[in-house]
Design a protein around this motif. Structure first.
Motif, PDB file in Angstrom:
ATOM      1  N   THR A  94       0.834  -1.203   0.000  1.00  0.00           N
ATOM      2  CA  THR A  94       0.000   0.000   0.000  1.00  0.00           C
ATOM      3  C   THR A  94       0.869   1.254   0.000  1.00  0.00           C
ATOM      4  O   THR A  94       2.068   1.211   0.287  1.00  0.00           O
ATOM      5  CB  THR A  94      -0.921   0.006   1.233  1.00  0.00           C
ATOM      6  N   GLY A  96       0.285   4.087   1.920  1.00  0.00           N
ATOM      7  CA  GLY A  96       0.387   4.711   3.229  1.00  0.00           C
ATOM      8  C   GLY A  96      -0.023   6.167   3.267  1.00  0.00           C
ATOM      9  O   GLY A  96       0.029   6.794   4.327  1.00  0.00           O
ATOM     10  N   CYS A 101      -5.652   4.564   3.548  1.00  0.00           N
ATOM     11  CA  CYS A 101      -4.503   4.186   4.367  1.00  0.00           C
ATOM     12  C   CYS A 101      -4.465   4.987   5.662  1.00  0.00           C
ATOM     13  O   CYS A 101      -4.192   4.447   6.740  1.00  0.00           O
ATOM     14  CB  CYS A 101      -3.209   4.394   3.588  1.00  0.00           C
ATOM     15  N   ARG A 102      -4.760   6.276   5.587  1.00  0.00           N
ATOM     16  CA  ARG A 102      -4.699   7.120   6.774  1.00  0.00           C
ATOM     17  C   ARG A 102      -5.867   6.879   7.727  1.00  0.00           C
ATOM     18  O   ARG A 102      -5.813   7.309   8.886  1.00  0.00           O
ATOM     19  CB  ARG A 102      -4.625   8.588   6.352  1.00  0.00           C
ATOM     20  N   ASN A 104      -6.605   3.805   8.485  1.00  0.00           N
ATOM     21  CA  ASN A 104      -6.289   2.422   8.876  1.00  0.00           C
ATOM     22  C   ASN A 104      -7.159   1.423   8.115  1.00  0.00           C
ATOM     23  O   ASN A 104      -7.569   0.402   8.648  1.00  0.00           O
ATOM     24  CB  ASN A 104      -6.446   2.219  10.396  1.00  0.00           C
ATOM     25  N   ALA A 106      -6.099   0.089   4.997  1.00  0.00           N
ATOM     26  CA  ALA A 106      -5.130  -0.073   3.918  1.00  0.00           C
ATOM     27  C   ALA A 106      -5.572  -1.077   2.864  1.00  0.00           C
ATOM     28  O   ALA A 106      -5.106  -1.028   1.723  1.00  0.00           O
ATOM     29  CB  ALA A 106      -3.775  -0.485   4.490  1.00  0.00           C
ATOM     30  N   SER A 107      -6.476  -2.003   3.221  1.00  0.00           N
ATOM     31  CA  SER A 107      -6.973  -2.962   2.227  1.00  0.00           C
ATOM     32  C   SER A 107      -7.732  -2.269   1.101  1.00  0.00           C
ATOM     33  O   SER A 107      -7.958  -2.874   0.050  1.00  0.00           O
ATOM     34  CB  SER A 107      -7.876  -3.995   2.899  1.00  0.00           C
ATOM     35  N   CYS A 109      -6.649   0.688  -0.150  1.00  0.00           N
ATOM     36  CA  CYS A 109      -5.691   1.670  -0.668  1.00  0.00           C
ATOM     37  C   CYS A 109      -5.959   1.963  -2.142  1.00  0.00           C
ATOM     38  O   CYS A 109      -6.201   1.051  -2.943  1.00  0.00           O
ATOM     39  CB  CYS A 109      -4.270   1.139  -0.495  1.00  0.00           C
ATOM     40  N   LEU A 112      -3.392   0.152  -4.287  1.00  0.00           N
ATOM     41  CA  LEU A 112      -3.145  -1.198  -3.765  1.00  0.00           C
ATOM     42  C   LEU A 112      -2.504  -2.110  -4.803  1.00  0.00           C
ATOM     43  O   LEU A 112      -2.935  -2.178  -5.949  1.00  0.00           O
ATOM     44  CB  LEU A 112      -4.471  -1.819  -3.313  1.00  0.00           C
ATOM     45  N   HIS A 134       7.403  -1.489   4.311  1.00  0.00           N
ATOM     46  CA  HIS A 134       6.164  -1.243   5.050  1.00  0.00           C
ATOM     47  C   HIS A 134       5.282  -2.488   5.124  1.00  0.00           C
ATOM     48  O   HIS A 134       4.483  -2.625   6.060  1.00  0.00           O
ATOM     49  CB  HIS A 134       5.386  -0.104   4.380  1.00  0.00           C
ATOM     50  N   THR A 297      -5.179  -5.988   8.789  1.00  0.00           N
ATOM     51  CA  THR A 297      -4.214  -4.901   8.795  1.00  0.00           C
ATOM     52  C   THR A 297      -2.814  -5.414   9.109  1.00  0.00           C
ATOM     53  O   THR A 297      -2.617  -6.532   9.603  1.00  0.00           O
ATOM     54  CB  THR A 297      -4.589  -3.841   9.832  1.00  0.00           C
TER      55      THR A 297
END
Length: 345
Positions: A94, A96, A101-102, A104, A106-107, A109, A112, A134, A297
């Motif tokens: 991802t 980030g 992403c911010r 939480n 990220a899946s 993203c 991605l 990461h 996550t």
């Protein structure tokens, strides 16, 4: 390096020599793979089931999205890892930086990458695998990452789903885990670890039901047309609080919804041909909840790795050398794998 390559749909993977992955960006990490889990999603890719959703992959394509091994090389900006460190790779790469992403999430993203799944990014059915700093969880020194590989998707998906479901499962409740394969094997253990609720395990294979008893199931049932009646009888006609469907094949989603009590939760972990259909009258009148689960996550993967390192969960796997990838896939299709199938390049 050697890799198991998908050259076209509905064909066996070919073991062949491909170019070694190289550091392309400062945050890149090359991992020497010592364990790569074999998943039902790999079977779906080979059969072309993801084509309509993800498009055709860039053939030749290297599958494999559950990967563990040792750091082989690092980019210039990598500070937390050194060559030789044992690591576990999160299946997503991802950015980030995007909104998801911010938050939480990220899946989801916006940039991605999903090695071994997205059709563009090479996975770990190979001797070497490229990811990013990461996306890696550093394991304690001396840890063998090969047995941990199945945590990266099967274990992580189960952990994510169980943590989301525990708030809906009262201490005196009942939960059903359908399918004690790669994902269900972890889901059952984690439910037992986090909840005192009564657990029912369901599978077609007698050996897997015996395994389920050792993993904490209070009752085991054979999958089939009578499953809903058996569950309702076992619960005095009230139904269960939670169903974790680790199969996703029809008619399991329909059966799962039918065995829920009022206010119950259907949690889908397996992705296959089944459809979770429910009329709005039943959905609102019974106040049911339907949840989908997409891996988990990076923080959850780190937590799960700690549980494994402390022997709080069992890691059962059937190992295959890389050249036996097609035998591993065949065993997976026929339901004869105990725990998770893991390639050992």
């Amino acid at each position: 390096m050697k890799a198991a390559v998908l050259n076209e749909f509905n064909r066996e993977l070919a073991l062949t020599e491909v170019e070694d992955p190289r550091i392309q960006h400062p945050g890149d990490v090359i991992v020497r793979v010592t364990g790569a889990g074999v998943c039902g999603s790999d079977v779906h890719w080979i059969e072309g089931a993801f084509k309509d959703v993800l498009g055709a992959p860039e053939f030749p394509y290297v599958l494999g999205h559950e990967n563990g091994g040792y750091v082989e090389a690092v980019g210039s900006a990598v500070t937390s890892l050194q060559v030789g460190d044992p690591v576990l790779a999160h299946p997503h790469i991802t950015c980030g930086l995007c909104r998801a992403c911010r938050r939480n999430e990220a899946s989801f993203c916006e940039s991605l990458r999903f090695p071994g799944i997205d059709g563009r990014t090479a996975g770990g059915f190979a001797e070497l695998f490229r990811t990013t700093e990461h996306a890696l969880v550093k394991l304690p020194p001396g840890t063998d990452p090969a047995p941990m590989a199945s945590l990266a998707d099967a274990g992580l998906t189960a952990y994510h789903a169980v943590r989301r479901a525990c708030g809906d499962l009262p201490a005196d409740g009942v939960a059903v885990v359908i399918g004690v394969g790669g994902v269900g094997y972890f889901a059952l253990q984690l439910l037992r670890l986090f909840s005192p609720a009564r657990l029912i395990a369901v599978d077609r294979v007698a050996e897997k039901l015996r395994d389920a008893e050792t993993l904490g199931a209070d009752l085991t049932l054979s999958a089939g047309d009578e499953l809903v009646d058996q569950v309702m009888e076992a619960t005095g006609g009230t139904g269960v609080d939670l169903v974790m469907d680790c199969v996703g094949v029809a008619p399991v989603p329909e059966q799962s919804l039918a065995m829920l009590r009022r206010g119950g939760v259907y949690s889908a972990l397996g992705a296959d041909t089944g459809e979770a259909c429910c009329g709005t009258l039943a959905l609102t009148g019974r106040e049911l909840t339907i949840k989908g689960n997409l891996v988990g996550t990076l923080g959850e993967l780190a937590e799960l790795a700690q549980l494994a390192a402390r022997n709080r969960i069992q890691l059962t796997q059937t190992s295959y050398p890389l050249q036996d990838i097609n035998r591993a896939l065949s065993d997976l299709r026929h339901g004869t794998v105990r725990g998770r199938a893991v390639l050992v390049p």
